[in-house]
Write a protein that holds these residues in place. Structure first.
Motif, PDB file in Angstrom:
ATOM      1  N   THR A  31       0.838  -1.200   0.000  1.00 42.01           N
ATOM      2  CA  THR A  31       0.000   0.000   0.000  1.00 42.01           C
ATOM      3  C   THR A  31       0.872   1.248   0.000  1.00 42.01           C
ATOM      4  OG1 THR A  31      -1.751  -1.147   1.212  1.00 42.01           O
ATOM      5  CG2 THR A  31      -1.812   1.262   1.214  1.00 42.01           C
ATOM      6  N   PRO A  32       0.768   2.111  -1.019  1.00 38.55           N
ATOM      7  CA  PRO A  32       1.601   3.314  -1.054  1.00 38.55           C
ATOM      8  C   PRO A  32       1.390   4.182   0.184  1.00 38.55           C
ATOM      9  CG  PRO A  32       0.544   2.962  -3.176  1.00 38.55           C
ATOM     10  CD  PRO A  32      -0.086   1.991  -2.219  1.00 38.55           C
ATOM     11  N   GLY A  33       2.497   4.604   0.789  1.00 39.60           N
ATOM     12  CA  GLY A  33       2.434   5.518   1.922  1.00 39.60           C
ATOM     13  C   GLY A  33       2.073   4.886   3.248  1.00 39.60           C
ATOM     14  N   GLY A  88       9.456   5.787   3.737  1.00 36.84           N
ATOM     15  CA  GLY A  88       9.382   4.603   2.904  1.00 36.84           C
ATOM     16  C   GLY A  88      10.149   4.807   1.612  1.00 36.84           C
ATOM     17  N   PRO A  89      10.446   3.735   0.892  1.00 36.29           N
ATOM     18  CA  PRO A  89      11.183   3.859  -0.374  1.00 36.29           C
ATOM     19  C   PRO A  89      10.335   4.546  -1.437  1.00 36.29           C
ATOM     20  CG  PRO A  89      10.372   1.627  -0.096  1.00 36.29           C
ATOM     21  CD  PRO A  89      10.082   2.334   1.193  1.00 36.29           C
ATOM     22  N   LEU A  90      10.990   5.289  -2.321  1.00 40.24           N
ATOM     23  CA  LEU A  90      10.287   5.988  -3.394  1.00 40.24           C
ATOM     24  C   LEU A  90      10.348   5.177  -4.681  1.00 40.24           C
ATOM     25  CD1 LEU A  90      11.356   9.721  -2.903  1.00 40.24           C
ATOM     26  CD2 LEU A  90       9.437   8.474  -1.896  1.00 40.24           C
ATOM     27  N   LEU A 101       5.988  12.303  -0.518  1.00 39.55           N
ATOM     28  CA  LEU A 101       6.598  13.302   0.359  1.00 39.55           C
ATOM     29  C   LEU A 101       7.919  12.776   0.894  1.00 39.55           C
ATOM     30  CD1 LEU A 101       3.529  14.590   2.426  1.00 39.55           C
ATOM     31  CD2 LEU A 101       4.377  15.363   0.198  1.00 39.55           C
ATOM     32  N   VAL A 102       8.917  13.637   0.898  1.00 42.24           N
ATOM     33  CA  VAL A 102      10.211  13.314   1.487  1.00 42.24           C
ATOM     34  C   VAL A 102      10.362  14.206   2.710  1.00 42.24           C
ATOM     35  CG1 VAL A 102      12.697  13.217   1.149  1.00 42.24           C
ATOM     36  CG2 VAL A 102      11.165  12.711  -0.766  1.00 42.24           C
ATOM     37  N   TYR A 213       6.128  10.217  -8.352  1.00 44.12           N
ATOM     38  CA  TYR A 213       6.659   9.177  -7.483  1.00 44.12           C
ATOM     39  C   TYR A 213       5.575   8.752  -6.491  1.00 44.12           C
ATOM     40  CZ  TYR A 213      11.511  10.111  -8.909  1.00 44.12           C
ATOM     41  OH  TYR A 213      12.673  10.250  -9.618  1.00 44.12           O
ATOM     42  N   LEU A 214       5.714   7.543  -5.967  1.00 48.48           N
ATOM     43  CA  LEU A 214       4.905   7.076  -4.860  1.00 48.48           C
ATOM     44  C   LEU A 214       5.841   6.606  -3.751  1.00 48.48           C
ATOM     45  CD1 LEU A 214       2.062   4.991  -6.562  1.00 48.48           C
ATOM     46  CD2 LEU A 214       1.862   7.260  -5.517  1.00 48.48           C
ATOM     47  N   GLU A 215       5.473   6.928  -2.507  1.00 45.49           N
ATOM     48  CA  GLU A 215       6.228   6.423  -1.372  1.00 45.49           C
ATOM     49  C   GLU A 215       5.696   5.038  -1.015  1.00 45.49           C
ATOM     50  OE1 GLU A 215       7.241   7.445   3.331  1.00 45.49           O
ATOM     51  OE2 GLU A 215       5.686   8.563   2.248  1.00 45.49           O
ATOM     52  N   GLY A 216       6.571   4.065  -0.993  1.00 42.35           N
ATOM     53  CA  GLY A 216       6.143   2.714  -0.674  1.00 42.35           C
ATOM     54  C   GLY A 216       5.920   2.520   0.810  1.00 42.35           C
TER      55      GLY A 216
END
Length: 260
Positions: A31-33, A88-90, A101-102, A213-216
């Motif tokens: 699930t992203p994020g 999480g990884p991007l 978001l970073v 991008y999506l944050e994993g």
């Protein structure tokens, strides 16, 4: 013996509750994020120490429940669920409305329960060109208003500024909470301050937006599986303790005081 049975049953319930948390983490590993959750099992001494110190060991912590000291019994219990907000990884998607978001910040959306905060993800434009989340909730701008993006080419700058066809179209509500702010989780995506008196978030200074991008999920699959195995074994140990206490109780009832 009754106390021993209560203690064993409490341990079994607590381990089952923690197993539910780990299972939820594994269910959302793609699930992203998604942010990893952890259930804490505390006895009386640990809970008393935490209440007295009010220590906070991460910038943002989820508090699911708080048990009053006066109501504590002898058994252990899963007293709270905390969230690990580690980055999480991007993953690059090249989709213009995917945002990650970073940093420690959040975006804001309007839900049926009011404004909620989330960590980005796949966004969309609805029939009215409003920017919405995957669940259809309007994404808010820095003034708390809906973002309407009419046009073709959408660009999102690292600071959240949006242009459509090279024309300004608003700014994402990119905010950060003060260290120590406790957040309650709503579903798998949204967060809200746990207390109505919590300080309001402020404009983010240490968070950037990555368009396309999506944050994993930040769940470590190996660690989660290892923890699940440990919890199963702990549950089985409490179960054996319950069986032993039950046997002792049976002997006390049937054998103690028997006249030869």
């Amino acid at each position: 013996m009754i106390r021993g049975i209560q203690t064993a049953m409490g341990g079994m319930r607590a381990h089952l509750d923690r197993e539910d948390v780990v299972a939820r983490n594994l269910d959302n590993i793609l699930t992203p994020g998604y942010k990893e959750e952890a259930g804490a099992i505390d006895g009386f001494a640990a809970t008393l120490s935490r209440v007295e110190s009010r220590s906070v060991d991460s910038p943002t912590r989820l508090a699911m429940s708080a048990t009053a000291i006066g109501s504590l019994g002898v058994e252990t219990a899963m007293d709270r669920v905390s969230v690990n907000f580690r980055q999480g990884p991007l993953e690059e998607t090249h989709r213009p409305l995917d945002v990650a978001l970073v940093g420690d910040g959040f975006l804001q959306a309007m839900t049926p329960q009011g404004p909620m905060f989330f960590r980005g993800g796949p966004l969309y434009r609805d029939a009215d060109s409003k920017l919405v989340t995957s669940e259809g909730y309007p994404v808010l701008d820095s003034n708390g208003q809906d973002l309407v993006l009419r046009g073709n080419v959408v660009s999102i700058a690292p600071n959240g500024a949006i242009t459509v066809d090279n024309k300004p179209a608003g700014n994402l509500s990119l905010v950060e909470f003060a260290p120590g702010t406790e957040l309650s989780k709503v579903g798998d995506e949204f967060y809200t301050p746990d207390s109505p008196s919590a300080p309001l978030p402020v404009a983010a200074t240490n968070t950037t937006v990555k368009q396309g991008y999506l944050e994993g999920s930040n769940v470590d699959e190996v660690s989660a599986m290892t923890e699940l195995v440990s919890l199963v074994r702990a549950y089985q140990a409490s179960q054996r303790m319950l069986q032993a206490e039950d046997e002792l109780l049976g002997k006390a009832v049937n054998d103690v005081g028997r006249v030869a």
